[in-house]
Motif scaffolding. Structure first.
Motif, PDB file in Angstrom:
ATOM      1  N   HIS A 296      22.095  -2.403   2.427  1.00 36.49           N
ATOM      2  CA  HIS A 296      23.445  -2.872   2.755  1.00 36.49           C
ATOM      3  C   HIS A 296      23.501  -4.367   3.042  1.00 36.49           C
ATOM      4  CE1 HIS A 296      21.498  -2.349   6.627  1.00 36.49           C
ATOM      5  NE2 HIS A 296      22.469  -3.026   7.215  1.00 36.49           N
ATOM      6  N   ILE A 297      22.345  -5.002   3.196  1.00 31.89           N
ATOM      7  CA  ILE A 297      22.323  -6.435   3.492  1.00 31.89           C
ATOM      8  C   ILE A 297      22.570  -7.224   2.212  1.00 31.89           C
ATOM      9  CG2 ILE A 297      20.945  -8.364   4.352  1.00 31.89           C
ATOM     10  CD1 ILE A 297      21.628  -6.393   6.530  1.00 31.89           C
ATOM     11  N   LYS A 298      23.609  -8.031   2.223  1.00 36.37           N
ATOM     12  CA  LYS A 298      23.939  -8.859   1.057  1.00 36.37           C
ATOM     13  C   LYS A 298      23.501 -10.318   1.247  1.00 36.37           C
ATOM     14  CE  LYS A 298      27.974  -6.014  -0.101  1.00 36.37           C
ATOM     15  NZ  LYS A 298      27.723  -5.003   0.931  1.00 36.37           N
ATOM     16  N   THR A 299      23.330 -10.723   2.492  1.00 41.25           N
ATOM     17  CA  THR A 299      22.932 -12.097   2.802  1.00 41.25           C
ATOM     18  C   THR A 299      21.518 -12.370   2.299  1.00 41.25           C
ATOM     19  OG1 THR A 299      24.254 -11.915   4.812  1.00 41.25           O
ATOM     20  CG2 THR A 299      22.722 -13.776   4.652  1.00 41.25           C
ATOM     21  N   PRO A 300      21.298 -13.450   1.595  1.00 43.57           N
ATOM     22  CA  PRO A 300      19.942 -13.774   1.129  1.00 43.57           C
ATOM     23  C   PRO A 300      19.017 -14.145   2.289  1.00 43.57           C
ATOM     24  CG  PRO A 300      21.614 -14.991  -0.110  1.00 43.57           C
ATOM     25  CD  PRO A 300      22.295 -14.414   1.083  1.00 43.57           C
ATOM     26  N   LEU A 301      17.947 -13.409   2.442  1.00 43.50           N
ATOM     27  CA  LEU A 301      16.897 -13.774   3.389  1.00 43.50           C
ATOM     28  C   LEU A 301      15.601 -13.103   2.965  1.00 43.50           C
ATOM     29  CD1 LEU A 301      16.352 -11.212   5.568  1.00 43.50           C
ATOM     30  CD2 LEU A 301      18.549 -11.972   6.403  1.00 43.50           C
ATOM     31  N   SER A 302      14.481 -13.550   3.565  1.00 45.46           N
ATOM     32  CA  SER A 302      13.174 -13.066   3.124  1.00 45.46           C
ATOM     33  C   SER A 302      12.448 -12.355   4.262  1.00 45.46           C
ATOM     34  CB  SER A 302      12.329 -14.227   2.600  1.00 45.46           C
ATOM     35  OG  SER A 302      12.270 -15.272   3.553  1.00 45.46           O
ATOM     36  N   LEU A 303      11.663 -11.342   3.885  1.00 44.60           N
ATOM     37  CA  LEU A 303      10.934 -10.521   4.839  1.00 44.60           C
ATOM     38  C   LEU A 303       9.536 -10.265   4.297  1.00 44.60           C
ATOM     39  CD1 LEU A 303      10.707  -8.462   7.248  1.00 44.60           C
ATOM     40  CD2 LEU A 303      11.707  -6.760   5.678  1.00 44.60           C
ATOM     41  N   SER A 304       8.523 -10.599   5.080  1.00 47.17           N
ATOM     42  CA  SER A 304       7.147 -10.312   4.660  1.00 47.17           C
ATOM     43  C   SER A 304       6.608  -9.142   5.478  1.00 47.17           C
ATOM     44  CB  SER A 304       6.250 -11.547   4.824  1.00 47.17           C
ATOM     45  OG  SER A 304       6.254 -12.004   6.161  1.00 47.17           O
ATOM     46  N   VAL A 305       5.973  -8.206   4.783  1.00 48.98           N
ATOM     47  CA  VAL A 305       5.402  -7.023   5.410  1.00 48.98           C
ATOM     48  C   VAL A 305       3.957  -6.919   4.946  1.00 48.98           C
ATOM     49  CG1 VAL A 305       5.622  -4.528   5.753  1.00 48.98           C
ATOM     50  CG2 VAL A 305       7.680  -5.901   5.344  1.00 48.98           C
ATOM     51  N   LEU A 306       3.028  -7.339   5.793  1.00 50.58           N
ATOM     52  CA  LEU A 306       1.612  -7.398   5.435  1.00 50.58           C
ATOM     53  C   LEU A 306       0.809  -6.527   6.405  1.00 50.58           C
ATOM     54  CD1 LEU A 306       0.697  -9.288   3.031  1.00 50.58           C
ATOM     55  CD2 LEU A 306       2.891  -9.942   4.068  1.00 50.58           C
ATOM     56  N   GLY A 307      -0.116  -5.778   5.840  1.00 52.34           N
ATOM     57  CA  GLY A 307      -0.839  -4.792   6.643  1.00 52.34           C
ATOM     58  C   GLY A 307      -1.879  -5.349   7.584  1.00 52.34           C
ATOM     59  N   CYS A 308      -2.345  -6.590   7.353  1.00 57.34           N
ATOM     60  CA  CYS A 308      -3.388  -7.146   8.212  1.00 57.34           C
ATOM     61  C   CYS A 308      -3.232  -8.652   8.306  1.00 57.34           C
ATOM     62  CB  CYS A 308      -4.778  -6.764   7.694  1.00 57.34           C
ATOM     63  SG  CYS A 308      -5.265  -7.686   6.217  1.00 57.34           S
TER      64      CYS A 308
END
Length: 381
Positions: A296-308
């Motif tokens: 549902h998020i339309k706003t441009p932004l970045s998300l990093s998901v790293l396991g370690c």
């Protein structure tokens, strides 16, 4: 490091701009993402519901089939209900084009050479002009004209280009220039070569697609290779990812292709690792859940998901929000590239979603304030 990164620069082909309803296509307009409904058009309610889902996914333009008189009988209800321009897909019967134009279509997908006489083409052009409709010429390797197949022996780039030019001439002969063109094929090499050749020959907007690409995974890969290479070369003004999947999935994949090349910035761009034995949490399931919950998020932004922490801190420095896996179910959260706080495993998903929603709201509020400030300055001046 210099802010100028020439190796990231895409110089788009210069095309003239047309309007599809209120959406500009070509020129310096953003590359639009299209899809197509698969409900029976006669079922107005189901078609409108599907259009709504595609709008929510971000579709800029949507195509609706109009093969029969029944399909255009209540077409105006669909065009009135839609919040995005509707392209009426006309197969061979020119009267469907006339009906769709009169009932609010923003564009007609029709090949002028397939509907018979010059008089019929003239009728369609008159209806398009009277109703402010654009026209999309759609050449497909699977349905090339018989004389071109006899001339070239098989579908080839030259045959697709010649077909497109023949259809274009029929419109130009009637002084109609509000058209865009596609030269699609399911063969990536054939489609890419045809688009390159056509791009050098005409100045109209080009609609990109690798047709009959396949299912969600295979079709995404095939479309990304074909359309991605064209977009990287600056070719393409509007795209459709043709998948054996729901239309809203086509829209999401289309935006991911454009986002990966920096050509559109809609929604959350997720940077995530493939996971390994070092992971401090289940990266695969976490990313799957986040992609679902953040649609549902339309706003441009970045998300990093790293396991370690091997690559996690480095990736987090480049994103708005980041998380890296830690020991004992305790993970580090980064905001604007800086370490900020820890979160426990059990709270991680809800916490990330909340952070993204909050950040998106802040970005939107800042953008609104900037617009209000500019408006106030203009009034004062």
């Amino acid at each position: 490091m210099s802010a100028i990164r020439p190796w990231r620069t895409i110089e788009r082909r210069k095309s003239r701009q047309i309007m599809v309803g209120n959406v500009p296509v070509g020129g310096d307009a953003p590359i639009t993402v299209q899809t197509m409904t698969n409900t029976p058009t006669e079922d107005v309610g189901a078609t409108i519901d599907q259009i709504r889902r595609c709008e929510d996914a971000g579709a800029d333009i949507i195509r609706v089939s109009c093969p029969t008189a029944d399909s255009t009988a209540h077409f105006d209800k669909i065009t009135r209900a839609a919040n995005i321009p509707i392209v009426a897909d006309i197969h061979f019967h020119y009267k469907r084009a006339l009906e769709a134009a009169d009932k609010g279509a923003a564009c007609l997908r029709i090949n002028p050479g397939n509907i018979g006489s010059s008089e019929r083409v003239a009728e369609v052009v008159r209806a398009a002009k009277a109703n402010g409709c654009a026209i999309r010429i759609g050449v497909n390797a699977g349905s090339l004209e018989k004389d071109l197949l006899e001339k070239y022996g098989e579908p080839c780039p030259e045959a697709l280009i010649e077909s497109a030019l023949d259809h274009i001439k029929l419109l130009q002969d009637h002084d109609f220039h509000e058209y865009k063109v596609a030269v699609k094929a399911s063969d990536v090499f054939l489609a890419v070569a045809a688009y390159h050749g056509l791009a050098e020959t005409v100045d109209c907007p080009l609609h990109l697609g690798i047709t009959e690409a396949g299912g969600l995974i295979g079709g995404t890969v095939k479309s990304s290779i074909g359309m991605g290479s064209l977009l990287w070369a600056g070719i393409g003004d509007t795209i459709r990812v043709s998948l054996s999947a729901e239309p809203e999935q086509e829209v999401r994949v289309g935006f991911e292709i454009l986002k990966s090349l920096g050509l559109r910035t809609r929604g959350v761009r997720v940077v995530s690792c493939p996971s390994c034995a070092r992971q401090g949490f289940d990266v695969i399931r976490t990313v799957q859940a986040l992609e679902e919950r953040l649609q549902h998020i339309k706003t441009p932004l970045s998300l990093s998901v790293l396991g370690c922490v091997v690559n996690g801190p480095g990736e987090a420095r480049e994103t708005d929000i980041g998380i890296t896996g830690g020991g004992a179910g305790k993970h580090m959260v980064y905001l604007s590239g800086v370490t900020d706080h820890h979160v426990q495993d059990a709270d991680m998903l809800d916490h990330i979603v909340s952070l993204v929603e909050t950040r998106a709201a802040e970005i939107e509020a800042a953008a609104d304030a900037e617009i209000s400030g500019k408006d106030a300055l203009e009034i004062a001046e």
